[in-house]
Design an enzyme around this catalytic site. Structure first.
Site, PDB file in Angstrom:
ATOM      1  N   GLY A  62     -16.463 -14.650  -6.120  1.00  0.00           N
ATOM      2  CA  GLY A  62     -17.480 -14.023  -6.945  1.00  0.00           C
ATOM      3  C   GLY A  62     -18.091 -12.775  -6.344  1.00  0.00           C
ATOM      4  O   GLY A  62     -19.027 -12.219  -6.908  1.00  0.00           O
ATOM      5  N   ASP A 107     -17.540  -8.971  -5.704  1.00  0.00           N
ATOM      6  CA  ASP A 107     -16.620  -7.978  -6.248  1.00  0.00           C
ATOM      7  C   ASP A 107     -16.599  -6.707  -5.433  1.00  0.00           C
ATOM      8  O   ASP A 107     -15.569  -6.063  -5.334  1.00  0.00           O
ATOM      9  CB  ASP A 107     -16.994  -7.681  -7.699  1.00  0.00           C
ATOM     10  CG  ASP A 107     -16.920  -8.943  -8.537  1.00  0.00           C
ATOM     11  OD1 ASP A 107     -15.803  -9.406  -8.776  1.00  0.00           O
ATOM     12  OD2 ASP A 107     -17.963  -9.491  -8.886  1.00  0.00           O
ATOM     13  N   ASP A 164     -13.858   4.207  -1.663  1.00  0.00           N
ATOM     14  CA  ASP A 164     -14.273   3.836  -0.306  1.00  0.00           C
ATOM     15  C   ASP A 164     -15.064   4.957   0.370  1.00  0.00           C
ATOM     16  O   ASP A 164     -15.474   4.819   1.518  1.00  0.00           O
ATOM     17  CB  ASP A 164     -13.087   3.383   0.549  1.00  0.00           C
ATOM     18  CG  ASP A 164     -11.925   4.344   0.520  1.00  0.00           C
ATOM     19  OD1 ASP A 164     -11.802   5.130  -0.451  1.00  0.00           O
ATOM     20  OD2 ASP A 164     -11.116   4.325   1.462  1.00  0.00           O
ATOM     21  N   ASP A 220      -9.900  10.466  11.426  1.00  0.00           N
ATOM     22  CA  ASP A 220      -9.337   9.350  10.643  1.00  0.00           C
ATOM     23  C   ASP A 220      -8.308   8.535  11.438  1.00  0.00           C
ATOM     24  O   ASP A 220      -7.305   9.055  11.891  1.00  0.00           O
ATOM     25  CB  ASP A 220      -8.672   9.981   9.394  1.00  0.00           C
ATOM     26  CG  ASP A 220      -7.958   8.977   8.496  1.00  0.00           C
ATOM     27  OD1 ASP A 220      -8.127   7.764   8.676  1.00  0.00           O
ATOM     28  OD2 ASP A 220      -7.229   9.453   7.588  1.00  0.00           O
ATOM     29  N   ALA A 240      -4.660   4.489  -9.564  1.00  0.00           N
ATOM     30  CA  ALA A 240      -5.123   5.562 -10.445  1.00  0.00           C
ATOM     31  C   ALA A 240      -5.792   6.672  -9.641  1.00  0.00           C
ATOM     32  O   ALA A 240      -5.907   7.801 -10.099  1.00  0.00           O
ATOM     33  CB  ALA A 240      -6.103   5.009 -11.466  1.00  0.00           C
ATOM     34  N   SER A 241      -6.211   6.341  -8.446  1.00  0.00           N
ATOM     35  CA  SER A 241      -6.923   7.330  -7.633  1.00  0.00           C
ATOM     36  C   SER A 241      -5.970   8.304  -6.945  1.00  0.00           C
ATOM     37  O   SER A 241      -6.402   9.299  -6.393  1.00  0.00           O
ATOM     38  CB  SER A 241      -7.749   6.614  -6.570  1.00  0.00           C
ATOM     39  OG  SER A 241      -6.897   5.824  -5.759  1.00  0.00           O
ATOM     40  N   HIS A 256       6.967   5.349  -1.858  1.00  0.00           N
ATOM     41  CA  HIS A 256       5.569   5.506  -1.436  1.00  0.00           C
ATOM     42  C   HIS A 256       5.503   6.181  -0.069  1.00  0.00           C
ATOM     43  O   HIS A 256       6.292   5.857   0.806  1.00  0.00           O
ATOM     44  CB  HIS A 256       4.886   4.140  -1.356  1.00  0.00           C
ATOM     45  CG  HIS A 256       3.476   4.232  -0.859  1.00  0.00           C
ATOM     46  ND1 HIS A 256       2.468   4.793  -1.606  1.00  0.00           N
ATOM     47  CD2 HIS A 256       2.907   3.873   0.326  1.00  0.00           C
ATOM     48  CE1 HIS A 256       1.340   4.759  -0.918  1.00  0.00           C
ATOM     49  NE2 HIS A 256       1.578   4.211   0.259  1.00  0.00           N
ATOM     50  N   VAL A 257       4.612   7.130   0.082  1.00  0.00           N
ATOM     51  CA  VAL A 257       4.251   7.574   1.436  1.00  0.00           C
ATOM     52  C   VAL A 257       2.741   7.501   1.552  1.00  0.00           C
ATOM     53  O   VAL A 257       2.024   7.545   0.549  1.00  0.00           O
ATOM     54  CB  VAL A 257       4.729   9.010   1.783  1.00  0.00           C
ATOM     55  CG1 VAL A 257       6.230   9.157   1.641  1.00  0.00           C
ATOM     56  CG2 VAL A 257       3.992  10.048   0.958  1.00  0.00           C
ATOM     57  N   HIS A 268      -2.403   9.156   4.911  1.00  0.00           N
ATOM     58  CA  HIS A 268      -3.108   9.324   6.190  1.00  0.00           C
ATOM     59  C   HIS A 268      -2.147   9.755   7.295  1.00  0.00           C
ATOM     60  O   HIS A 268      -1.012   9.273   7.374  1.00  0.00           O
ATOM     61  CB  HIS A 268      -3.763   8.007   6.601  1.00  0.00           C
ATOM     62  CG  HIS A 268      -4.778   7.512   5.612  1.00  0.00           C
ATOM     63  ND1 HIS A 268      -6.100   7.841   5.679  1.00  0.00           N
ATOM     64  CD2 HIS A 268      -4.641   6.724   4.511  1.00  0.00           C
ATOM     65  CE1 HIS A 268      -6.756   7.270   4.680  1.00  0.00           C
ATOM     66  NE2 HIS A 268      -5.887   6.585   3.947  1.00  0.00           N
TER      67      HIS A 268
END
Lengths: 547, 547
Positions: free
Chosen positions: A42, A44, A71, A188, A225-226, A358-359, A362
Site C-alpha cells: 500500500g 506507492d 526521481d 552520478d 514513457a520518460s 536497450h542502452v 548513465h
C-alpha cells in the site's frame, strides 16, 4: 563556509535531493521520489524527509532541477506545499513539472533557465546549468560558484558521442572549470559497477531498424514513457515504415503530448496516431504500438496486451520489443510477462536475448573516470546510487589519482563542510524516507508497514465480546472472524471461540471492570486457544462492546 | 505408447516433477518445490499439484531423484504421505532426503542406486542413472528404456572439464545412446539464454585463493548450503590457510554434518570447526565464516553478521565474499545487505565486481548445443525453466538441425504422447501450484492470497455492533478499530463511526431481523462514511453480536 547535505539519493537509486548552503542561504538541487519495492503493502511512493528544509524554510532561495524524471522532480509537490520557493529548470523539465503540479493542483513559481547562461541566486551563489546527455530532452548538471569555490553537480548523465537530439554532455565547459579549479565534483554513480562503456542511443535505433524491417504483423515497443529520446526515434521509425502509432499508457500519451506542444517532436503530427479502439481495425503491418509497462506493472499497456483481454489481440507474426532492463525487484514479474507473450505465439525480444534493444542513460566506470580526469576536483562526492555504487565510484576516483582526503563518501543526512578548499564531515541533519500511498496524502510509518506485513503473512482474527455494563457478565461472544487465514486455520475458529469463552469466564469480576485488561485477556485467550491447534500466530484484534 | 507429463518445472524454475507412463505403469522423475516470490504473504513453499498421481496412485512404480536439492526433492514429504512408493536415488541424494523426511517424521522406502547400473522398474521400464556434474555430489540424469524407445532426462547438469570431485557429466554414455538412437531428450534449460560457456568451479577456487591470500582479518563466505562442491573447497582452503571454520546457518551445519557422515568431505574433522560462540575470541586472521543467507534472507547467517547484533562483529580488515548470484526478486535485498557491510567498513566482493566468485551449476547455450549434437534425439523436450528459457533452448535445438516436428515445447500439465518414434500433444492433466505456509500444513488458495494482498495494501476496519435479540434495537456500536491504516485514516475513524451509526439507525426493523443483511448494511454504511473523507477503500469486517 559551505555546506553540502544530501537529503536523498546517496544510499538509494532515486529520491534525489541535495542541499547546498552558504552563509545563511540554501539551494536545493532536485527534489525526487523513489518507488517502493514490489510487495509494497500500500505504499506507492517514497519521498525524502524534508524536516531540515522545513526548519530553515526562510533561508531557501530556490530549487534547481536537473531534468524531468520522477526521481528528480516527483517530490516537488510535497515540498512546495510547505516550502514555497522558486523552481529553476530548463524548458522541457519545467514542462514535465507543470504537468505534474497541475494534476495535483499545486501552484509554483517556475523559472526557465538555459545552459551556459549563469545567473545570480541569493547573495552568494552564481548558478549555471550545463548541458548533459541523458534519456530525456533538456537535461543539465549545475555549476555553482560560491565564495568557497566552484561545485559541479553532474545530474544524471551519459557520454553519448552521437545523441538523438545532437546535444552532447558539455565536457568542454567542465574541462574549462577543471583548469580554473573545482572545489568539489558531485557525480552520478548509477553505473559505477559497469566496466564496459555505456553505448550510444544510436545502437538502439539501429537494432530497432533491423528488427522491424521484416515484421509482417504488429510491432509493439514497451518502454518507459520518460525516455523521450527513444520515444522520438520510435515515432520517426514508425513514420518511415508507414505504421500508425497506437499509444498505450496514460503517461506515454501525456509525455508525447507535452513534447509535441513544446516542439520536441518535430515532424510528428496527429495523423501519425490512431486511438487504441481503432487499432484492431488497422492492418497489423500498418500498426506500431508504443506501450508503458516494461516493468510488468499490472495495469500498464504491456500487461494489458499480454493478458489478451483488450481489443488488440497479439499472436504469431507480431513482435514485442521490451526496450528496458528490469529494475531490481521486478525481474520475476518481467519474466512472467515475457512468458505470457510467448504463450500466445508472439515473438518477444528483450535485452537478455538482444542486448541492442536497450542502452543505459548513465555513464559507466570508464566514462565516470573520464569526467574525473577532466575536472580534477579538489574534493569528490559520488552521488546517485546505493552505497555500493558510491563506493565503487570512489574507487574509480582513487584510480584517477585522488588522495584519500579528497574522497568523501557521504550518505543521506550527512553534513559536509567545505572550508579553505577542504571538505570534511561535520555532523548530520534529519533525513530519511517518508512513505506515502497513491493518493499522495496519507503518511505510512514503519510501524504501520510492520503491522501490514504481519497481517499479510499471518492473517488476523477479530474477537468480539459483549459485556453487561453493570453486572460485568459476558452477554455474547467471543465471536471470532478470520481474515487471510489458511483453510485449516479457518476450520479451527469455532473450537478456538469455545476455548476462549471458557478462558474469559474464568476471569475475575475485578479484571472485567478494566477495559484495557479485558482486551488484553481476550487476546491472550484467543492466542492460547489457537496455539493448542496450530503453530501459527495470527494478529488478534479484540473488540469489547458494552450494553 | 508412452506418455511424458511434466507436473512442474516447465514454466518455472523449481517445482521439478516429470511423469513418464507406459502401459499402465507410472514413474516420477524428481519431486521438487519452489520458493515463492518476495512479499510472499505468508506462503513459504510452493509444491506441484499432485492430483494426477493421487488419482493413479496404484500405478506409480517409484520416484527417481536426480539430486538432493530442494527444487528436486522438497515436495517428497507431501507426495509420499498420499502416494507411498519406493524412492530411488544415489547415496548422497538419499542422504539429503533422509534428513528432510526425518525432520517431518515421514517414512519412506529409499533405494540406493548407482550410475551405469541399469535396473528393471515395473514391467516396462529399464532405468539407468547417468552421472552429471552439478553443484552437489552424486547428481545424475536418467536413461529410461521403454518399449517405445529410449528417453534421456539430463537432470540439472553442467559441463565442467575439471569438477571438484573429479566426476564429469557422462557425455560418453549419452553419445553411445545417441548412436543407438534416442526417442526423446529432455534437457535442462536454466541457462539457455546465456551465450558464454558456463565456467568451471575451479575458477571460483582460484578466485578464492587469490582473494583470501592477503586478508589480515576475518574471511566470510556467504553461499547456498546446498552447493556442497563449493563448501568442500572452501573448507579445504580454510585448512590450508590454517583458519578455523565457523558455520552460520542451520542448513549449512546440517549439510556439512551429513556430507561428513557419508564420507564426502575427506580430511575434514571436528578440529577444523569452532562454534560461533567462541569465534569472537579467536584471532580474526585465524577465522573463516561459512554462512548461509546469500539471498539476504532475514534470519540467515549473513544478515546476522550485517546487522552487527551477534557476538561476531565485522569491521575494517575483514572480507565478505558473496558467492552466489541474487535470484530474481532478491536483488534489492541483496544490494541492501552489501550496503550494510560497506557501512561497517567491511570489504565486500560479489559477482558484479568480481565475476570469479561465482559460476553457475547449469550448462549454457553452447554446452546445451553440445549435448544436442551428441544425442541427436528423434524428439526434444526442453525442461527446467520458465517458458522463455524453454523457448530459447528450442531455438538452440533448431540451430542444431532438428526439424520443427521434432521440437516439443511442453508446459506443466501437457500430456505428450510418443508412438512410432514421434511425439505429439495429446491433451492435458490437472497441474498447478499449491501454496503452503512454513509449517507445511495449511494450504493457501489464490482467494486467500488475494485477501491477504488487500489487507496489506489497504489495511482493514473492523466494525462491531450489538443488537437486542428481541427488540432489534441497536444496543452498542458501531465500534470501529483499524489495522494497517495510515495516520490520516486512523484519525477518521470516530467520524466514520458516527456516520455509520446514523446509517444503521435508518435501517428498517425488517432489515435488522436478517443477520446477513445487517452485516451487509454495516459494511455499506462504513464504506460510505469512509468514502466521504478518504479516497481509499480498506477491507471492512462486520461483526454483529446479539444480546
Amino acid at each position: 563556509m559551505l555546506h553540502v547535505i544530501p537529503l536523498g539519493g546517496l544510499g538509494e537509486i532515486g529520491l534525489n535531493a541535495m542541499v547546498v548552503a552558504c552563509r545563511g542561504e540554501i539551494l536545493l538541487i532536485d527534489c525526487g521520489l523513489m518507488f517502493p519495492p514490489a510487495g509494497h503493502l500500500g505504499v506507492d511512493i517514497v519521498v525524502p524527509d524534508f524536516a531540515h528544509l522545513r526548519k530553515n524554510a526562510a533561508l531557501v532561495q530556490g530549487i534547481l532541477l536537473t531534468h524531468g524524471h520522477e526521481d528528480h522532480i516527483g517530490a516537488l509537490p510535497f515540498l512546495l506545499s510547505e516550502v514555497p520557493v522558486p523552481v529553476y529548470g530548463t524548458r522541457f523539465t519545467l514542462g514535465m513539472v507543470r504537468h505534474r503540479l497541475n494534476e495535483l493542483g499545486v501552484e509554483a513559481d517556475l523559472r526557465e533557465i538555459e545552459p551556459r547562461h549563469p545567473f545570480r541566486l541569493g547573495q552568494h551563489f552564481t548558478v549555471e546549468a550545463s548541458r548533459v546527455t541523458h534519456t530525456v530532452p533538456d537535461a543539465v548538471g549545475y555549476i555553482l560558484r560560491t565564495p568557497e569555490g566552484t561545485l559541479i553537480h553532474t545530474g544524471d548523465f551519459k557520454l553519448d558521442p552521437d545523441p538523438i537530439d545532437g546535444l552532447r554532455t558539455d565536457l568542454e565547459r567542465w574541462g574549462e572549470l577543471g583548469d580554473e579549479g573545482v572545489l568539489c565534483l558531485l557525480s552520478d554513480s548509477t553505473n559505477s559497477e559497469r566496466t564496459h562503456e555505456t553505448g550510444s542511443e544510436r545502437e538502439v535505433e539501429r537494432t530497432f531498424e533491423r528488427l522491424f524491417q521484416d515484421v509482417k504483423g504488429r510491432i509493439v515497443v514497451g518502454m518507459f514513457a520518460s525516455h523521450l529520446h527513444r520515444v522520438r526515434h520510435v515515432l520517426e521509425l514508425a513514420r518511415k515504415l508507414e505504421r500508425s502509432v497506437v499509444l498505450m499508457g496514460r503517461s506515454m500519451a501525456r509525455n508525447i503530448e507535452m513534447a509535441r506542444e513544446l516542439g520536441y517532436l518535430p515532424g510528428i503530427s496527429d495523423s501519425h496516431f490512431v486511438p487504441v479502439e481503432h487499432a484492431a481495425l488497422l492492418p497489423p503491418e500498418r500498426t506500431l504500438v508504443l506501450a508503458t509497462g516494461s516493468q510488468a506493472e499490472p495495469r500498464a499497456g504491456l500487461s494489458q496486451l499480454a493478458s489478451g483481454e483488450g481489443s488488440l489481440r497479439l499472436g504469431p507474426g507480431d513482435l514485442v520489443v521490451l526496450s528496458a532492463r528490469a529494475i531490481p525487484g521486478n525481474e520475476r514479474a518481467v519474466s512472467a510477462l515475457i512468458d505470457q507473450f510467448l504463450w500466445r505465439g508472439v515473438r518477444v525480444v528483450y535485452p537478455e536475448t538482444e542486448p541492442g534493444v536497450h542502452v543505459s542513460g548513465h555513464a559507466s566506470q570508464p566514462q565516470q573516470r573520464r569526467v574525473l580526469d577532466l575536472v580534477r576536483p579538489r574534493n569528490f562526492v559520488p552521488i546517485h546510487g546505493e552505497l555500493h555504487h558510491l563506493h565503487r565510484h570512489l574507487a574509480t576516483a582513487k584510480e584517477a589519482g585522488l588522495a584519500p582526503e579528497q574522497l568523501l563518501l557521504a550518505q543521506d543526512g550527512d553534513l559536509l563542510l567545505f572550508e579553505e578548499g577542504r571538505g570534511r564531515f561535520a555532523g548530520s541533519v534529519p533525513a530519511g524516507r517518508v512513505y506515502r500511498d497513491r493518493f499522495g496524502q496519507g503518511v505510512v510509518t514503519q510501524d504501520i508497514l510492520q503491522e501490514r506485513t504481519r497481517l499479510a503473512e499471518t492473517g488476523l482474527i477479530v474477537a468480539a465480546i459483549v459485556i453487561d455494563r453493570s453486572s460485568l457478565q459476558l452477554m455474547s461472544g467471543p465471536q471470532l472472524t478470520g481474515q487471510g487465514l489458511n483453510l485449516d486455520e479457518q476450520a479451527l475458529l469455532p473450537r478456538v471461540a469455545q476455548d476462549a469463552r471458557e478462558f474469559f469466564l474464568e476471569m475475575s469480576r475485578e479484571l472485567r471492570g478494566d477495559d484495557a485488561r479485558v482486551r488484553e485477556e481476550l487476546v491472550k485467550g484467543v492466542r492460547r486457544a489457537f496455539r493448542l491447534h496450530s503453530a501459527k500466530r495470527p494478529v488478534v484484534v479484540p473488540m469489547v462492546l458494552k450494553v
